[in-house]
Design an enzyme around this catalytic site. Structure first.
Site, short mmCIF file in Angstrom:
data_model
loop_
_atom_site.label_atom_id
_atom_site.label_comp_id
_atom_site.label_asym_id
_atom_site.label_seq_id
_atom_site.Cartn_x
_atom_site.Cartn_y
_atom_site.Cartn_z
N CYS A 416 -0.60 2.83 2.14
CA CYS A 416 0.43 2.01 1.72
C CYS A 416 1.58 2.26 2.48
O CYS A 416 2.23 1.16 2.84
CB CYS A 416 0.57 2.27 0.18
SG CYS A 416 1.53 3.69 -0.23
N HIS A 460 3.52 5.16 -4.57
CA HIS A 460 3.15 3.93 -3.77
C HIS A 460 4.64 3.42 -3.08
O HIS A 460 5.41 3.96 -3.37
CB HIS A 460 2.50 2.83 -4.65
CG HIS A 460 2.15 1.35 -4.25
ND1 HIS A 460 1.01 1.60 -3.18
CD2 HIS A 460 2.44 0.09 -4.06
CE1 HIS A 460 0.94 0.48 -2.60
NE2 HIS A 460 1.59 -0.57 -3.37
N ASP A 476 4.08 -7.07 -1.74
CA ASP A 476 3.10 -5.77 -1.41
C ASP A 476 2.35 -5.99 -0.27
O ASP A 476 1.17 -6.53 -0.72
CB ASP A 476 2.59 -5.15 -2.84
CG ASP A 476 2.09 -3.81 -2.80
OD1 ASP A 476 1.85 -3.24 -1.42
OD2 ASP A 476 1.97 -3.16 -3.90
#
Lengths: 663, 303
Positions: A416, A460, A476
């Site tokens: 991520c 994250h 995202d």
């Protein structure tokens, strides 16, 4: 000093055991030389008791004290912090062993042991530590009970007595837990902030989040009051990184409240709608040793000491050293009116890029820009690019100096942080204000207790871009590559890589997963009921119990159980001390004596019935004959076991009322 | 039965004027098969009491005056070579009698004392490896001078314990003494005493003592008394189980003498000074005051 005052060997052993029990949990935290010093002191004292070595002299003790103080100074630079204080306690505890001679010394050492046992809870409040602390107190109490030596030092007996004592003190403990005023600390002892913090840190460089994914420690537990957000909305924002130096993302100047970032404290300047959709929830956060908290976007908290920053985060006025619970209201951004224009300073900040590096990415970004695309279109281009040819993995290859270039065009495998970092880099290069947001995403819904458990591996990083009219909104990039990461969490998304380190594929065994959740549930309940029972909760409880809190009612609450307990103990003692009940004849005779006593003639304890009857006849001639016949009946009933006399005694007593005087 | 006992008491009372209580105690002691120790100054009638008891009970009676040079053989007896028969023959000592008056026992050496006390306990003597039983019944009435008199060996505690009772006679009352002056010579009277009971009758009386009822309430009182002596800081030595049993026996005999089939607390109180006085020692002197306090402190009725 007489021989009686000297410590028997077994009570010495008990003292050592008690010291070990209370020091053991501190050993990990104390410098090694203190541990070694304790062992040496114990060894020396044991040698003394075996007669092989004398107790150290005054000079040696002075040198030892000086050396220890020097050691403490060297080990801990700052003095007035918690850890040096605990170390000082442990050290004095250790040195006391060198002059453990009399019973008084032993009691001193053991009372100190209680204190050291209590310091454990300054650092840790979990269930295992509470259990251990109780055990340590048990051992210390047993050591106290063993001090007379001889048979009372036998482990079974000492431990049995200690457990009985502790069990008896439980009701008092509960009562004090409920009503004892929770005093704030008299002065704040700063905790060592250098100790390793877990969780999201204030900077992000490649590899950070992959490291977090190895940990299944709980990070947050969240209970909702009302609707629960769907999984793809569960973004718990903690930090915003605006500053990129080519490799690291940091918060940058003006965001971190430590460096003067703007924090809106509770008297909110920013008007939030009174009505409209919002999520109400309470977050219980594990200690992070940092000041930032975690909440969904556009949060607002009424909890004391919690404020909001300009970039929609919550921060606390002091670091979270122990579990912290805070209440949050979150307004989804879409429900709020659009932001006014970004200030020039903010725009510059969120377009900042290092002057050189990553030429290929910059070139692609300028191509996108020249095509005259809107921010949304640029974002879609980049996300589409991610979606086409990128792989989501926990074990990305190492990146070179131009990390964004290498990731985007060479390796195309990442986690991520890679996606978020390079996405923001690209957007900035293309002239769209963007920033990296770090925190937790998702969480595991615990059915039994109805809360969301967020673990460290849920850490994250994602991105936010600014567009006129919409303001800041979340993008995202990871979701473009691996939508299941967002929907189902890391464990599903990278199941094969996840916990490869573990010996057993724990996540594949449902039973173990369930057990883990169960354990977390117990922990959660422990925290909710015991640890977070602060003065506020106490007041609430007392108000529930008493209606209103006033001194007489409080006294009633404390006094009533205490009085009941004392009454119970008294009654029990009375019953136990009474022995078997009196034979009926003696009961009747005692009644006779009581009636006579009321009329002024009292039987003395050694006076035999017949002598008493004679005295009655002498002092009250009128009562004489009656007393004589009652006494005779009593004698026959009690000493000759004559049932007829028993009946007669009853009958005679019925008519015997010396106080009723006729005439 | 009651008549026999009152006759016995009356007969002895004729010789020992005004000492009815002590006479009864002595009789209770003998009826409960115990030995009696009389402690008093010379000339108070110790010997007279012993002699009178022997007379009325029809027992063979011997008296030994203990002196410091006495040897055990002087009491137990000795084997003497007889020229006529050409062999040793055992000459029984004074211990072979039914009632032995051991006068001034504390003048004898401990060795001699213990020979007698052993005979009292075992009711038999061993001479030259041969065990000889003593006659039945066998009573010892020992007298001793108060310990502060010169030339006495005090009896050790373990031996004092062998005596069921220790009594002292004390000076007679004025009336009794006047009667003594005016009346017939006690020695004369002593000779006129006739046995009032035969051996079988005495054995029957002794058996009756065992049948006197002691109820639970009474045993409770006895227990409290005994426990008090064992727990009170005033008593360095508590009553032994043998002492407690002696107390019960004596109280039973006392109840029988007073014509009762059951024991009352008064009976225990009456015999307690005689039974416990020499068994309890206090640091501050005699056991008598201790017993006095004991009687006052322990409640007759259970609390």
């Amino acid at each position: 000093m007489t021989y009686r005052d000297l410590l028997p060997r077994e009570s010495l052993l008990w003292i050592f055991a008690a010291q070990l029990a209370v020091l053991l949990p501190h050993f990990a935290r104390l410098p090694l030389w203190i541990v070694a010093g304790w062992i040496a002191a114990v060894y020396w004292r044991a040698e003394v008791s075996r007669g092989r070595r004398p107790l150290p002299g005054r000079a040696f003790k002075l040198v030892a004290v000086a050396g220890v103080l020097a050691g403490l100074v060297l080990s801990y630079r700052q003095w007035f912090a918690l850890e040096p204080m605990v170390a000082l306690l442990a050290v004095s505890f250790t040195l006391k062993n060198l002059e453990l001679v009399t019973r008084r010394d032993a009691f001193l050492s053991l009372l100190l042991a209680y204190f050291v046992a209590a310091t454990l809870f300054v650092f840790e409040q979990g269930i295992p530590h509470a259990v251990y602390g109780t055990l340590a107190v048990l051992v210390v109490t047993a050591a106290l009970a063993a001090q007379p030596g001889g048979p009372s030092a036998r482990p079974r007996r000492a431990l049995g007595l200690a457990s009985r004592l502790l069990a008896q003190s439980v009701p008092l403990m509960l009562l004090l837990f409920l009503v004892m005023p929770r005093l704030g600390p008299l002065w704040a002892v700063p905790q060592d902030s250098a100790s390793a913090s877990t969780g999201v840190s204030d900077s992000m460089s490649p590899g950070d989040f992959a490291r977090l994914s190895q940990s299944d420690e709980p990070a947050l537990r969240i209970t909702f009051d009302g609707p629960v957000p769907p999984p793809d909305q569960r973004y718990w924002r903690g930090l915003v990184y605006s500053d990129f130096d080519g490799r690291r993302w940091t918060q940058g100047f003006g965001v971190d409240p430590r460096e003067g970032g703007r924090v809106t404290w509770r008297d909110s300047e920013r008007a939030l709608p009174e009505v409209g959709p919002r999520y109400r929830y309470q977050v219980i956060q594990e200690p992070t040793h940092n000041r930032w908290l975690f909440a969904m976007a556009r949060p607002h908290s009424e909890t004391g000491g919690v404020g909001e920053t300009a970039d929609d985060r919550l921060v606390r006025s002091e670091p979270v050293y122990s579990r912290l619970a805070y209440d949050v209201h979150s307004w989804p951004r879409d429900s709020l009116p659009g932001e006014p224009a970004l200030s020039e300073f903010e725009r510059r900040r969120n377009l900042q890029l290092p002057p050189v590096g990553n030429p290929r990415a910059r070139a692609w970004a300028s191509r996108l820009r020249e095509r005259g695309l809107s921010p949304g279109e640029i974002s879609a281009e980049i996300l589409g690019f991610f979606n086409e040819s990128f792989t989501y993995t926990l074990e990305p290859p190492r990146l070179g100096r131009d990390s964004v270039d290498a990731f985007l065009f060479d390796t195309r495998r990442g986690f991520c942080e890679h996606f978020a970092g390079s996405y923001v880099f690209m957007m900035r290069a293309a002239g769209v204000p963007a920033r990296v947001v770090a925190g937790y995403q998702g969480g595991e819904w615990v059915e039994g207790e109805q809360y969301l458990l967020v673990r460290q591996y849920d850490a994250h990083a994602w991105a936010e871009i600014w567009s006129a009219g919409r303001g800041w909104h979340r993008i995202d990039p990871t979701g473009a590559v691996s939508p299941e990461r967002i929907r189902d969490g890391l464990q599903r998304a990278a199941a094969d890589e996840f916990m490869r380190e573990a010996l057993l594929p724990v996540h594949r065994i449902p039973l173990l997963n369930r057990l883990r959740l169960q354990w977390d549930m117990i922990n959660y309940r422990w925290y909710r009921t015991v640890i977070s029972f602060d003065s506020e909760r106490q007041q609430d409880l007392l108000r529930d119990l008493l209606g209103e809190i006033s001194a007489p009612r409080l006294a009633l609450l404390v006094g009533l159980p205490a009085a009941m307990a004392l009454l119970g103990i008294w009654g029990w003692l009375w019953l136990a001390g009474r022995g078997r009940p009196l034979p009926p004849a003696e009961r009747l005779y005692k009644r006779f004596c009581r009636r006579l006593a009321r009329s002024g003639i009292e039987r003395e304890s050694g006076e035999a019935p017949r002598d008493f009857a004679k005295r009655v006849a002498r002092e009250r001639p009128r009562l004489g004959p009656m007393a004589a016949s009652i006494t005779t009946a009593y004698e026959r009933a009690a000493y000759a076991d004559d049932p007829a006399a028993m009946k007669q005694l009853r009958r005679l007593l019925r008519g015997f009322w010396p106080l009723v005087r006729r005439g | 039965m009651q008549k026999i006992i009152s006759t016995l008491v009356a007969d002895v009372g004729k010789v020992l004027l005004g000492k009815e209580h002590q006479v009864k105690l002595a009789l209770a002691c003998l009826l409960s098969r115990g030995h009696l120790l009389i402690e008093d100054l010379p000339g108070m009638g110790k010997t007279t009491l012993a002699h009178a008891l022997a007379q009325v009970l029809g027992l063979s009676y011997k008296r030994v005056q203990f002196t410091s040079d006495m040897l055990p053989a002087d009491i137990v007896g000795v084997s003497i070579f007889e020229r006529d028969s050409g062999q040793f023959r055992f000459h029984e000592g004074p211990v072979f009698s039914q009632l032995l008056l051991a006068d001034e026992i504390n003048r004898a050496s401990p060795k001699t004392q213990s020979a007698l006390l052993e005979a009292m306990e075992e009711r038999q003597v061993s001479v030259d490896g041969e065990t000889r039983p003593l006659p039945q019944p066998f009573f010892v009435i020992a007298t001793q001078n108060p310990l502060h008199q010169s030339g006495t060996f005090s009896l050790p505690e373990s031996q004092l314990d062998r005596f069921l009772m220790r009594i002292s006679l004390g000076y007679p009352t004025r009336e009794a003494e006047r009667a003594l002056f005016q009346g017939v010579d006690p020695r004369q009277q002593l000779r006129q005493l006739r046995p009032r009971v035969d051996r079988a009758g005495l054995a029957g009386l002794q058996q009756l003592v065992g049948q006197v009822k002691a109820s639970d309430s009474l045993l409770d009182y006895l227990e409290r008394l005994v426990q008090h002596t064992r727990q009170s800081p005033e008593c360095p030595v508590g009553l032994s189980p043998r002492g407690a049993l002696a107390l019960l026996h004596a109280a039973r005999a006392w109840a029988l003498i007073h014509g009762r089939g059951h024991v009352l607390p008064e009976d225990i109180q009456a015999v307690l000074p005689a039974v416990a006085g020499h068994r309890l020692h206090s640091d501050s002197g005699d056991g008598a005051q201790l017993v006095e306090r004991l009687l006052r402190q322990v409640d007759v009725i259970a609390a």
